[in-house]
Design a protein around this motif. Structure first.
Motif, PDB file in Angstrom:
ATOM      1  N   CYS A   1       0.810  -1.227   0.000  1.00 38.80           N
ATOM      2  CA  CYS A   1       0.000   0.000   0.000  1.00 38.80           C
ATOM      3  C   CYS A   1       0.838   1.270   0.000  1.00 38.80           C
ATOM      4  O   CYS A   1       0.412   2.302  -0.518  1.00 38.80           O
ATOM      5  N   GLY A   2       2.027   1.217   0.580  1.00 38.60           N
ATOM      6  CA  GLY A   2       2.883   2.396   0.628  1.00 38.60           C
ATOM      7  C   GLY A   2       3.689   2.613  -0.632  1.00 38.60           C
ATOM      8  O   GLY A   2       4.340   3.655  -0.782  1.00 38.60           O
ATOM      9  N   TYR A   3       3.650   1.652  -1.564  1.00 37.87           N
ATOM     10  CA  TYR A   3       4.496   1.718  -2.752  1.00 37.87           C
ATOM     11  C   TYR A   3       3.717   1.840  -4.054  1.00 37.87           C
ATOM     12  O   TYR A   3       4.315   2.025  -5.115  1.00 37.87           O
ATOM     13  N   CYS A   4       2.383   1.719  -3.990  1.00 37.73           N
ATOM     14  CA  CYS A   4       1.602   1.866  -5.218  1.00 37.73           C
ATOM     15  C   CYS A   4       1.474   3.352  -5.565  1.00 37.73           C
ATOM     16  O   CYS A   4       1.901   4.224  -4.802  1.00 37.73           O
ATOM     17  N   ASP A   5       0.890   3.632  -6.716  1.00 34.98           N
ATOM     18  CA  ASP A   5       0.790   5.014  -7.177  1.00 34.98           C
ATOM     19  C   ASP A   5      -0.678   5.351  -7.459  1.00 34.98           C
ATOM     20  O   ASP A   5      -1.242   4.856  -8.422  1.00 34.98           O
ATOM     21  N   PRO A   6      -1.300   6.208  -6.646  1.00 37.66           N
ATOM     22  CA  PRO A   6      -0.754   6.837  -5.432  1.00 37.66           C
ATOM     23  C   PRO A   6      -0.758   5.863  -4.260  1.00 37.66           C
ATOM     24  O   PRO A   6      -1.505   4.879  -4.274  1.00 37.66           O
TER      25      PRO A   6
END
Length: 335
Positions: free
Chosen positions: A280-285
């Protein structure tokens, strides 16, 4: 030669049925008779490994679909919490997997008759009311983890799904969103039903409507959610109705798959999820979501089970582990 149930019955001077009840921790015989039978069984070498002298718990994983339970960060952390707490409290941990077809009942005898344990931790993620009935006759302490059925007489340790969802949907509303959709799983489990309830409660309390056409049903996996969401968007946009400005997805895998579909359609839609998986912290956004302390969930379940074992606690508790809103960049503020 392998020792049979009948051999034990003859030696103990009881019926085969009494031996079966004792070996499978079922009700129907006195504690004194059960201990007598188990003593005979141990002396005759019935158990491959007698662990009664060592304290042990069994973690039973009931898998019905292979979509929700799997080798995911959520369940890896849950199991880590269970293993760590079991060890800290001086208990060995045995793990059994039961795969159940949708049209068949749960058969637990083969899992539980191999050895003796002091208590059972039962993963209830994919379970329903009927599945739990297979465990009702057991006299051994049981705690169900990751689901709660409020009318069942078991101990449950579960996520506070309703409040966690209520908070994140309210977060969307505070950012100006009024037309908020729901991306739900085509395969329903109790956690998803509770999250839908939390979504509906938040919308109702803020005097906002939940429209049936705003609920998308998708497979609870990245690829499945992506493919099904594309079909949903095609159909929705053909109708000419205004698309919701934001969606709540009942878990992160679904949210991330849906996010990819939105991008392919060129849609600027806010989306939030549930679980706080590492991706979740690495997807965009980066995805705004609900954080679940999976390690604490497993730990609390073990603590409750050990309490039932060591303190002979026969009361029934329903313990809900709280969640935390994690704000990232997938929610846009609108006028």
């Amino acid at each position: 030669m392998k020792v049979t149930v009948h051999d034990i019955a003859v030696k103990a001077g009881v019926s085969d049925g009494s031996v079966s009840n004792a070996l499978n921790n079922r009700k129907g015989i006195s504690d004194e008779k059960r201990e007598q039978i188990l003593k005979v069984a141990r002396e005759m070498g019935y158990f491959k490994k007698s662990i009664k002298d060592n304290k042990a718990l069994r973690f039973v994983v009931l898998n019905k679909t292979k979509h929700v339970i799997g080798d995911t960060p959520f369940f890896s952390e849950l199991i880590r919490g269970i293993e760590t707490e079991s060890s800290a409290l001086g208990f060995d941990l045995l793990v059994s997997h039961i795969t159940v077809d949708e049209d068949k009942s749960v058969d637990i005898d083969d899992v539980l008759k191999q050895d003796l344990v002091d208590g059972i931790l039962l993963l209830g993620t994919e379970m329903n009311y009927e599945d739990l009935m297979a465990f009702e006759a057991l006299s051994i302490p049981i705690v169900v983890v990751d689901t709660v059925f409020r009318t069942q007489k078991f101990d449950f340790v579960a996520i506070n799904n309703i409040d966690g969802t209520y908070e994140i949907v309210s977060h969307l509303i505070k950012h100006g969103h009024k037309n908020i959709g729901l991306i739900n799983s085509a395969y329903q489990i109790n956690n998803f039903r509770e999250r839908k309830h939390g979504y509906e409660q938040a919308m109702s309390d803020h005097q906002l409507a939940c429209y049936p056409q705003n609920e998308a049903l998708v497979e609870p996996s990245l690829d499945g959610a992506y493919a099904d969401m594309k079909e949903y968007l095609k159909s929705f946009l053909q109708e000419g109705e205004p698309l919701p400005t934001a969606y709540f997805a009942v878990n992160d895998n679904i949210a991330l798959g849906a996010m990819k579909a939105f991008k392919e359609f060129g849609l600027d839609v806010s989306i939030v999820g549930f679980d706080d998986l590492p991706l979740c912290g690495y997807c965009d956004p980066p995805l705004t979501t609900v954080q679940v302390d999976k390690i604490n969930l497993g730990s609390k379940a073990v603590q409750r089970l050990v309490s039932k074992i060591t303190e002979k606690d026969h009361s029934k508790l329903q313990i809900l582990v709280g969640t935390k809103l994690v704000e990232r960049e997938s929610v846009k503020r609108i006028a």
